[in-house]
Design an enzyme around this catalytic site. Structure first.
Site, PDB file in Angstrom:
ATOM      1  N   GLY A  40      18.814  -4.664  21.185  1.00  0.00           N
ATOM      2  CA  GLY A  40      18.933  -3.379  21.058  1.00  0.00           C
ATOM      3  C   GLY A  40      18.321  -2.421  21.708  1.00  0.00           C
ATOM      4  N   GLY A  46      21.027   2.283  15.147  1.00  0.00           N
ATOM      5  CA  GLY A  46      19.970   2.357  15.862  1.00  0.00           C
ATOM      6  C   GLY A  46      20.067   4.221  16.023  1.00  0.00           C
ATOM      7  N   GLY A  63       5.877  13.874  23.455  1.00  0.00           N
ATOM      8  CA  GLY A  63       5.804  12.764  22.545  1.00  0.00           C
ATOM      9  C   GLY A  63       5.550  11.423  23.013  1.00  0.00           C
ATOM     10  N   GLY A 115       7.435  10.714  26.417  1.00  0.00           N
ATOM     11  CA  GLY A 115       7.147  11.566  27.419  1.00  0.00           C
ATOM     12  C   GLY A 115       5.660  11.235  28.071  1.00  0.00           C
ATOM     13  CG  HIS A 150     -22.486  -7.969  18.385  1.00  0.00           C
ATOM     14  ND1 HIS A 150     -22.242  -6.395  18.550  1.00  0.00           N
ATOM     15  CD2 HIS A 150     -23.413  -8.312  19.649  1.00  0.00           C
ATOM     16  CE1 HIS A 150     -23.222  -6.162  19.651  1.00  0.00           C
ATOM     17  NE2 HIS A 150     -23.964  -7.361  20.083  1.00  0.00           N
TER      18      HIS A 150
HETATM   19  P1  FAD Z   1      18.285  -0.218  18.130  1.00  0.00           P
HETATM   20  O1  FAD Z   1      17.189  -0.802  18.642  1.00  0.00           O
HETATM   21  O2  FAD Z   1      18.665   1.173  18.729  1.00  0.00           O
HETATM   22  O3  FAD Z   1      19.564  -0.996  18.116  1.00  0.00           O
HETATM   23  C1  FAD Z   1      20.885  -0.608  17.628  1.00  0.00           C
HETATM   24  C2  FAD Z   1      22.059  -1.408  18.246  1.00  0.00           C
HETATM   25  O4  FAD Z   1      23.177  -1.304  17.770  1.00  0.00           O
HETATM   26  C3  FAD Z   1      21.936  -1.154  19.792  1.00  0.00           C
HETATM   27  O5  FAD Z   1      22.011  -2.484  20.396  1.00  0.00           O
HETATM   28  C4  FAD Z   1      23.525  -0.597  19.947  1.00  0.00           C
HETATM   29  O6  FAD Z   1      24.164  -1.112  20.930  1.00  0.00           O
HETATM   30  C5  FAD Z   1      24.068  -1.177  18.657  1.00  0.00           C
HETATM   31  N1  FAD Z   1      25.144  -0.500  18.201  1.00  0.00           N
HETATM   32  C6  FAD Z   1      25.181   0.859  18.003  1.00  0.00           C
HETATM   33  N2  FAD Z   1      26.508   1.252  17.643  1.00  0.00           N
HETATM   34  C7  FAD Z   1      27.385   0.076  17.616  1.00  0.00           C
HETATM   35  C8  FAD Z   1      28.773  -0.143  17.004  1.00  0.00           C
HETATM   36  N3  FAD Z   1      29.681   0.868  16.545  1.00  0.00           N
HETATM   37  N4  FAD Z   1      29.151  -1.519  17.321  1.00  0.00           N
HETATM   38  C9  FAD Z   1      28.135  -2.495  18.017  1.00  0.00           C
HETATM   39  N5  FAD Z   1      27.036  -2.242  18.157  1.00  0.00           N
HETATM   40  C10 FAD Z   1      26.446  -1.096  18.227  1.00  0.00           C
HETATM   41  N6  FAD Z   1       9.196   1.535  18.977  1.00  0.00           N
HETATM   42  C11 FAD Z   1       7.913   0.657  18.796  1.00  0.00           C
HETATM   43  O7  FAD Z   1       7.574   0.445  17.500  1.00  0.00           O
HETATM   44  N7  FAD Z   1       6.909   0.559  19.500  1.00  0.00           N
HETATM   45  C12 FAD Z   1       7.515   0.624  21.069  1.00  0.00           C
HETATM   46  O8  FAD Z   1       6.558   0.550  21.755  1.00  0.00           O
HETATM   47  C13 FAD Z   1       8.622   1.467  21.378  1.00  0.00           C
HETATM   48  N8  FAD Z   1       8.599   2.078  22.338  1.00  0.00           N
HETATM   49  C14 FAD Z   1       9.828   2.546  22.772  1.00  0.00           C
HETATM   50  C15 FAD Z   1      10.079   2.988  24.048  1.00  0.00           C
HETATM   51  C16 FAD Z   1      11.345   3.688  24.553  1.00  0.00           C
HETATM   52  C17 FAD Z   1      11.605   4.156  25.814  1.00  0.00           C
HETATM   53  C18 FAD Z   1      12.350   3.699  23.511  1.00  0.00           C
HETATM   54  C19 FAD Z   1      13.493   4.430  23.700  1.00  0.00           C
HETATM   55  C20 FAD Z   1      12.149   3.458  22.376  1.00  0.00           C
HETATM   56  C21 FAD Z   1      10.723   2.847  21.794  1.00  0.00           C
HETATM   57  N9  FAD Z   1      10.532   2.628  20.496  1.00  0.00           N
HETATM   58  C22 FAD Z   1       9.506   1.911  20.248  1.00  0.00           C
HETATM   59  C23 FAD Z   1      11.602   2.750  19.315  1.00  0.00           C
HETATM   60  C24 FAD Z   1      12.377   1.587  18.879  1.00  0.00           C
HETATM   61  O9  FAD Z   1      13.027   0.986  20.250  1.00  0.00           O
HETATM   62  C25 FAD Z   1      13.332   1.720  17.949  1.00  0.00           C
HETATM   63  O10 FAD Z   1      12.514   2.124  16.981  1.00  0.00           O
HETATM   64  C26 FAD Z   1      13.888   0.512  17.740  1.00  0.00           C
HETATM   65  O11 FAD Z   1      14.759  -0.086  18.607  1.00  0.00           O
HETATM   66  C27 FAD Z   1      15.042   0.596  16.476  1.00  0.00           C
HETATM   67  O12 FAD Z   1      15.680  -0.651  15.801  1.00  0.00           O
HETATM   68  P2  FAD Z   1      17.103  -0.550  15.559  1.00  0.00           P
HETATM   69  O13 FAD Z   1      17.819  -1.795  15.384  1.00  0.00           O
HETATM   70  O14 FAD Z   1      17.195   0.602  14.315  1.00  0.00           O
HETATM   71  O15 FAD Z   1      18.120   0.235  16.584  1.00  0.00           O
HETATM   72  P1  NAI Z   2       9.027  12.368  20.078  1.00  0.00           P
HETATM   73  O1  NAI Z   2       9.674  12.973  18.691  1.00  0.00           O
HETATM   74  O2  NAI Z   2       7.873  11.519  20.108  1.00  0.00           O
HETATM   75  O3  NAI Z   2       8.604  13.670  21.045  1.00  0.00           O
HETATM   76  C1  NAI Z   2       9.289  14.629  21.322  1.00  0.00           C
HETATM   77  C2  NAI Z   2       8.665  15.791  21.742  1.00  0.00           C
HETATM   78  O4  NAI Z   2       9.317  16.767  22.337  1.00  0.00           O
HETATM   79  C3  NAI Z   2       7.840  16.599  20.656  1.00  0.00           C
HETATM   80  O5  NAI Z   2       6.609  16.838  21.011  1.00  0.00           O
HETATM   81  C4  NAI Z   2       8.808  17.834  20.535  1.00  0.00           C
HETATM   82  O6  NAI Z   2       8.005  18.998  19.871  1.00  0.00           O
HETATM   83  C5  NAI Z   2       9.214  18.210  21.839  1.00  0.00           C
HETATM   84  N1  NAI Z   2      10.465  18.889  22.077  1.00  0.00           N
HETATM   85  C6  NAI Z   2      11.367  19.035  21.080  1.00  0.00           C
HETATM   86  N2  NAI Z   2      12.205  19.919  21.784  1.00  0.00           N
HETATM   87  C7  NAI Z   2      11.813  20.297  22.732  1.00  0.00           C
HETATM   88  C8  NAI Z   2      12.377  21.234  23.919  1.00  0.00           C
HETATM   89  N3  NAI Z   2      13.479  21.914  23.745  1.00  0.00           N
HETATM   90  N4  NAI Z   2      11.800  21.702  24.871  1.00  0.00           N
HETATM   91  C9  NAI Z   2      10.295  21.184  24.794  1.00  0.00           C
HETATM   92  N5  NAI Z   2       9.862  20.318  24.146  1.00  0.00           N
HETATM   93  C10 NAI Z   2      10.673  19.855  23.134  1.00  0.00           C
HETATM   94  O7  NAI Z   2      10.217  11.999  20.752  1.00  0.00           O
HETATM   95  P2  NAI Z   2      10.370  10.859  22.048  1.00  0.00           P
HETATM   96  O8  NAI Z   2       9.452  10.890  22.909  1.00  0.00           O
HETATM   97  O9  NAI Z   2      11.716  11.380  22.815  1.00  0.00           O
HETATM   98  O10 NAI Z   2      10.508   9.656  21.438  1.00  0.00           O
HETATM   99  C11 NAI Z   2      11.555   9.271  20.503  1.00  0.00           C
HETATM  100  C12 NAI Z   2      11.272   8.331  19.513  1.00  0.00           C
HETATM  101  O11 NAI Z   2      11.015   7.018  20.249  1.00  0.00           O
HETATM  102  C13 NAI Z   2       9.629   8.593  18.992  1.00  0.00           C
HETATM  103  O12 NAI Z   2       9.437   9.679  17.952  1.00  0.00           O
HETATM  104  C14 NAI Z   2       9.208   7.118  18.669  1.00  0.00           C
HETATM  105  O13 NAI Z   2       9.653   7.134  17.358  1.00  0.00           O
HETATM  106  C15 NAI Z   2      10.079   6.325  19.499  1.00  0.00           C
HETATM  107  N6  NAI Z   2       9.240   5.956  20.611  1.00  0.00           N
HETATM  108  C16 NAI Z   2       8.051   4.977  20.088  1.00  0.00           C
HETATM  109  C17 NAI Z   2       7.265   4.659  21.090  1.00  0.00           C
HETATM  110  C18 NAI Z   2       6.031   3.762  20.572  1.00  0.00           C
HETATM  111  O14 NAI Z   2       5.916   3.375  19.230  1.00  0.00           O
HETATM  112  N7  NAI Z   2       5.128   3.447  21.494  1.00  0.00           N
HETATM  113  C19 NAI Z   2       7.355   4.714  22.386  1.00  0.00           C
HETATM  114  C20 NAI Z   2       8.504   5.496  22.772  1.00  0.00           C
HETATM  115  C21 NAI Z   2       9.386   5.911  21.685  1.00  0.00           C
END
Ligand code: FAD
Ligand code: NAI
Length: 469
Positions: A42, A147, A185, A188, A448
């Site tokens: 995913g 997702g 967030g 970013g 420690h």
């Molecule tokens: P997803 O991982 O999005 O998986 C859903 C899957 O469903 C996808 O592979 C998609 O292709 C498939 N799918 C969708 N529709 C269909 C369909 N109709 N038929 C077949 N397949 C389909 N979270 C953390 O906890 N720690 C992190 O460090 C972190 N870093 C992140 C960094 C980035 C840049 C991003 C974008 C997200 C990050 N996240 C992080 C968030 C995390 O990736 C998601 O919360 C997590 O992947 C959600 O899992 P999920 O299984 O619900 O969905």
């Molecule tokens: P986010 O929800 O973390 O942050 C989005 C930010 O954009 C907020 O501060 C919001 O106020 C701002 N915003 C919204 N609309 C705007 C606009 N029009 N102009 C300017 N600012 C605006 O979302 P982000 O960073 O896109 O990440 C999505 C999700 O992915 C996170 O909420 C998190 O759940 C997951 N994620 C988790 C990570 C981790 O666990 N380390 C790393 C990356 C993503």
């Protein structure tokens, strides 16, 4: 058109779906997992957690080699960046881990079906493979784990080159001169940090007057100060009114939210990181009448059941934090519930971590939430500058803050900003999971010299008896 039958059909092989599939199979159910991508794992493994952490680590190593070693008596000259090798390493990690899920599916007898899934009845899913061949898969239970995808900004067209989502920002082929990030967030700040460390000038535009909404405010303001020290610029309380692409870059027109004052900046790359939205399009939800809320999330009860019998939903597609570990916990729980076991997820004990430098980690309530709920609480804080190990490794930024109930001393929230906060937080999660008190942490012997002695000291500070500060 063939027809295969399973006890459980999972749609989506992200952390929610693949974990649900494996756990259901462990419990003796026959399971298929349908995934439209050609690799498993995913968002998390392919374009999220894993590649971003690979680049965060590599870029931090680069920065450290450039500037961080001198004070330890190590001189390195001529440090240079080989971006394509850095990207190749990241791709290699992704490749290994996604193949690892393939192996886990084989080991656990989960049938992996590649294709696009659409639910056509409460026991049937139509799968369209890449070659357009259609198959009907029957499942006594269907789990939706599709997702989320990046939220759009009206008027901004993501081309993954000049205007990028996180996916494009993980694949840039050169370091931008000026990266403008929209949204202060998780994404970013993590990906802004990556490119900032590699040499880009980074400006973060945020609609609100603060960064990282939802984070404890004291931690967030320290976090912003530390990011500013790393030369990341912030334009808070600012909205983007227009993005105009031209050959060499993008013009970003801005307006201050409170005064309506206009401004404009130019960037060679704009990263749109304003949140993610649940992924439910073309899934057949309308035909079945599956209820979604006003933000597009699938509504479920506390057993992850939708309003349609036999159809469940978990992970980013349902309300709650969009985090991989939350999705995994739900994957385990739904599989156990379907197989007739008792299971639940403790949403009060889900940690969140931002993997910047320093890392920021938290679990439980923020101070603002406790005030809003009118709860009496005590606070204990301890700065890393007073921790011996932090001094030895020159990582003295940040602090630990523990919020405990004023009457019972039960730990209600823990917030850490500092090196390795993402690992340190595990102790606090365990304390909350076990219903522990600040006194329990304070009475626990910590090795420690270790960074997590700061947690013990913060717990002592809840009762005004920290030893080292
Ligand atoms: P997803 O991982 O999005 O998986 C859903 C899957 O469903 C996808 O592979 C998609 O292709 C498939 N799918 C969708 N529709 C269909 C369909 N109709 N038929 C077949 N397949 C389909 N979270 C953390 O906890 N720690 C992190 O460090 C972190 N870093 C992140 C960094 C980035 C840049 C991003 C974008 C997200 C990050 N996240 C992080 C968030 C995390 O990736 C998601 O919360 C997590 O992947 C959600 O899992 P999920 O299984 O619900 O969905
Ligand atoms: P986010 O929800 O973390 O942050 C989005 C930010 O954009 C907020 O501060 C919001 O106020 C701002 N915003 C919204 N609309 C705007 C606009 N029009 N102009 C300017 N600012 C605006 O979302 P982000 O960073 O896109 O990440 C999505 C999700 O992915 C996170 O909420 C998190 O759940 C997951 N994620 C988790 C990570 C981790 O666990 N380390 C790393 C990356 C993503």
């Amino acid at each position: 058109m063939t027809n295969k039958k399973f006890d459980v059909v999972v749609i989506g092989a992200g952390p929610a779906g693949y974990v649900a599939a494996i756990r259901a199979s462990q419990l003796g159910l026959s399971v298929a997992c349908i995934e439209r991508m050609h690799t498993l794992g995913g968002t998390c493994l392919n374009i999220g957690c894993i590649p971003s952490k690979a680049l965060l680590h590599a870029s931090e190593e680069f920065k450290h080699a450039q500037k961080g070693m001198n004070k330890h008596g190590i001189k390195i000259d001529g440090v240079s960046l080989d971006l394509s090798s850095m990207m190749a390493h990241k791709d290699d990690v992704v490749d290994q881990l996604t193949k690892g899920i393939d192996m886990l599916f084989k080991k656990n007898d989960v049938e992996h079906i590649q294709g696009d899934a659409r639910i056509i009845s409460n026991q049937e899913v139509e799968v369209t493979a890449t070659d357009k061949e259609k198959t009907i898969i029957s499942g006594a239970n269907i789990i939706i784990a599709t997702g989320s995808t990046p939220a759009d900004l009206p008027g901004a067209v993501i081309d993954e080159k000049q205007i990028v989502s996180s996916t494009g920002a993980l694949r840039l082929t050169k370091v931008p001169e000026h990266l403008v990030v929209i949204g202060a967030g998780y994404i970013g700040l993590e990906l802004g940090s990556v490119w900032g460390r590699l040499g880009a000038k980074v400006t973060v535009v945020e609609y609100l007057n603060r960064i990282t909404p939802g984070m404890d405010e004291e931690v967030a303001s320290q976090f912003q100060r530390l990011l500013k020290r790393q030369k990341i610029k912030f334009k808070l309380g600012t909205k983007v009114t227009e993005l105009e692409t031209y050959q060499e870059g993008v013009k970003i027109r801005l307006e201050s939210v409170s005064e309506g004052k206009n401004d404009e900046i130019d960037a060679d790359v704009v990263l749109l990181a304003i949140g993610r939205i649940p992924h439910t399009s073309n899934l057949g939800l309308d035909n079945l009448g599956i209820n979604i809320d006003d933000r597009g999330f699938i509504k479920v009860d506390d057993h992850y059941k939708t309003n349609v019998d036999g159809i469940y939903a978990i992970g980013d597609v349902i309300p709650g934090p969009m985090l991989a570990h939350k999705a995994e916990e739900e994957g385990v729980a739904v599989a156990e519930l379907i197989s007739g076991e008792k299971s639940h997820v403790n949403y009060d004990a889900i940690p969140s971590v931002i993997y910047t430098n320093p890392e920021v980690a938290s679990v439980g309530k923020t101070e603002e939430q406790l005030k809003e709920e009118g709860r009496e609480y005590k606070v204990g804080s301890f700065p890393f500058v007073a921790n011996g190990r932090a001094r030895a490794i020159s990582s003295t930024d940040g602090f630990v803050k523990i919020l405990a109930c004023a009457t019972t001393d039960k730990v209600l929230g823990v917030h850490i900003i500092g090196t390795d906060a993402g690992t340190l937080i595990a102790e606090a999660v365990l304390a909350i999971e076990f219903g522990g008190s600040a006194e329990d942490i304070a009475r626990t012997c910590h090795a420690h010299p270790a960074l997590n002695e700061a947690i013990k000291e913060a717990a002592l500070a809840v009762d005004n008896r920290a030893i080292h500060f």
